[in-house]
Design an enzyme around this catalytic site. Structure first.
Site, short mmCIF file in Angstrom:
data_model
loop_
_atom_site.label_atom_id
_atom_site.label_comp_id
_atom_site.label_asym_id
_atom_site.label_seq_id
_atom_site.Cartn_x
_atom_site.Cartn_y
_atom_site.Cartn_z
N ASP A 34 0.99 -0.89 0.02
CA ASP A 34 0.31 0.06 0.19
C ASP A 34 1.07 1.53 0.03
OD1 ASP A 34 -3.01 0.30 0.81
OD2 ASP A 34 -2.29 1.89 0.84
N ARG A 83 -16.61 3.79 -3.77
CA ARG A 83 -17.72 4.38 -3.44
C ARG A 83 -17.88 5.53 -2.12
NH1 ARG A 83 -22.43 2.32 -6.73
NH2 ARG A 83 -21.48 0.16 -6.19
N HIS A 176 -19.81 -4.59 -15.41
CA HIS A 176 -20.03 -4.30 -13.74
C HIS A 176 -20.40 -2.64 -13.57
CE1 HIS A 176 -19.56 -5.06 -9.88
NE2 HIS A 176 -18.79 -4.43 -9.29
N1 APR Z 1 -1.19 2.74 -4.56
C1 APR Z 1 -1.22 0.96 -4.33
N2 APR Z 1 -2.09 2.00 -3.28
C2 APR Z 1 -2.72 2.86 -2.64
C3 APR Z 1 -2.61 4.02 -4.21
C4 APR Z 1 -1.88 3.76 -5.23
N3 APR Z 1 -1.45 4.90 -6.07
N4 APR Z 1 -3.89 5.53 -4.20
C5 APR Z 1 -4.43 4.32 -2.88
N5 APR Z 1 -4.36 3.20 -2.67
C6 APR Z 1 -4.71 2.76 -1.40
C7 APR Z 1 -4.95 3.34 -0.29
O1 APR Z 1 -3.74 3.81 0.90
C8 APR Z 1 -6.14 2.11 0.14
O2 APR Z 1 -5.08 1.38 1.39
O3 APR Z 1 -6.00 1.52 -2.15
C9 APR Z 1 -6.23 0.96 -1.22
C10 APR Z 1 -7.97 1.18 -0.99
O4 APR Z 1 -8.78 1.00 0.44
P1 APR Z 1 -10.26 1.11 0.66
O5 APR Z 1 -10.02 2.77 0.32
O6 APR Z 1 -10.20 0.59 1.74
O7 APR Z 1 -11.13 0.34 -1.14
P2 APR Z 1 -11.79 -0.69 -0.59
O8 APR Z 1 -12.66 -1.06 -0.25
O9 APR Z 1 -10.33 -2.09 -0.71
O10 APR Z 1 -11.59 -1.16 -2.05
C11 APR Z 1 -10.66 -1.33 -2.90
O11 APR Z 1 -12.18 -1.92 -4.96
O12 APR Z 1 -14.06 -2.57 -5.14
C12 APR Z 1 -13.20 -1.48 -5.29
O13 APR Z 1 -14.85 0.61 -5.87
C13 APR Z 1 -13.71 -0.54 -5.03
O14 APR Z 1 -12.24 0.83 -6.64
C14 APR Z 1 -12.21 0.74 -4.54
C15 APR Z 1 -11.39 -0.82 -4.85
#
Ligand code: APR
Length: 321
Positions: A34, A83, A176
């Protein structure tokens, strides 16, 4: 045989559950990446410390350094924003395209032989972009959506009929988004058509159709229903479980037929786009798209869904991706 290496890009809600499920099923060693400092390290440590209790023997590493994904056999991408209430998946396009571009460049660099499953939304566009940036063959880059949409549809059918969801087969195809296509005609309970069971239950064809239409609509809107309740993000348990079913089929070469956001090269009359269709998933990724004949009504809905995907991809390309 050495354990498989699985890179999870995105250590948020879905990434965390993915790690836990993969560890419990012992599918391979996990590297959880992450961008947020310490987050993947913290989640990895927490999950690793459950190993004694749950009895799994896999290594789990959290990192902020792409180098650690080197040589991954399978990569699952969940990086990107989820979202918030009132948003459609397409509202995430610009933000998530920027993220997926960077992620894909690094996957290409450090895990050039990996199979890639994309979960980030808007899914159909993000898969398209990931394949474009990595340049990996299409059978190695695909998306998770249909397994979840189908599982949601099956859940609603099971609740309505009062039967175990394990005996319900239901399939959702297309993009989707709100135009996804639940295939009513082939939904069944251990082979018995769901429509027949509904007609017997209500002794009324019109009522049975109304009930089915309501389940179809709920399926199409099911992601939004969860977002509305959670308020701070979108579904994460069921998307993670769905991607793990795909991962397992690949890593164990099960060759399951799962609805997959796969690249079509003429199948179902579509050329050059990623769309949700049944596919055989095995050690080589998407090994075959399983075609069948749609009836008139399904074809109209499928075409409508494909149009939504092509529009989304065109929007993304206009933005320079
Ligand atoms: N590189 C790596 N990780 C990233 C980056 C990046 N450039 N930008 C954001 N992130 C990480 C965030 O720090 C966060 O921990 O992506 C993670 C996304 O996690 P959540 O916000 O908890 O979202 P989540 O519910 O896991 O969903 C992720 O899947 O179903 C889809 O619509 C949803 O697009 C979303 C994705």
């Amino acid at each position: 045989m050495p354990r498989k290496k699985i890179a999870l890009i995105g250590g948020g809600q879905i990434g965390g559950v993915l790690t836990q499920l993969i560890a419990n099923k012992q599918l391979g060693d996990v590297v959880l990446y992450d961008i947020v400092e310490d987050l993947p390290q913290g989640k990895s440590l927490d999950i690793a410390e459950a190993a004694r209790v749950d009895g799994f023997d896999v290594n789990i590493v959290g990192t902020n350094d792409y180098k650690d994904i080197e040589g991954a056999d399978l990569t699952i991408i969940t990086a990107g924003l989820p979202r918030k209430p009132g948003m459609s998946r397409d509202d995430l396009l610009v933000t998530n395209a920027n993220i997926i571009k960077t992620v894909s460049e690094n996957v290409k660099k450090y895990a050039p032989n990996s199979i890639v499953i994309v979960i980030s939304n808007p899914l159909d566009a993000m898969v398209t972009l990931c394949q474009k940036v990595t340049g990996f063959p299409h059978h190695r880059v695909f998306g998770q959506a249909g397994v979840l949409d189908s599982s949601r549809f099956a859940t609603f059918i099971a609740w309505e009929l009062g039967v175990s969801v394990k005996d319900v087969n239901a399939m959702v195809l297309g993009g989707h988004g709100d135009t996804m296509v639940p295939i009513v005609r082939y939904s069944n309970v251990n082979g018995i058509p769901v429509m027949e069971l509904l007609e017997r239950k209500y002794k009324d064809k019109t009522k049975a159709k109304e009930i089915m239409d309501a389940m179809v609509n709920r399926t199409k809107m099911a992601g939004g229903e969860v977002v509305k309740l959670l308020k701070t993000g979108s579904a994460f348990y069921s998307p993670a479980a769905s991607a793990v079913a795909m991962a397992k089929s690949i890593l164990l070469d099960e060759k399951r037929v799962l609805p997959t956001c796969a690249y079509l090269n003429g199948e179902f009359g579509v050329k050059g786009y990623y769309v949700g269709v049944p596919a055989v998933l095995g050690a080589n990724g998407v090994e075959k798209v399983v075609e069948f004949t749609l009836d008139k009504e399904e074809q109209v809905m499928f075409d409508n869904s494909v149009n939504a995907v092509t529009k989304l991809v065109a929007d993304m390309e206009r933005l320079g991706f």
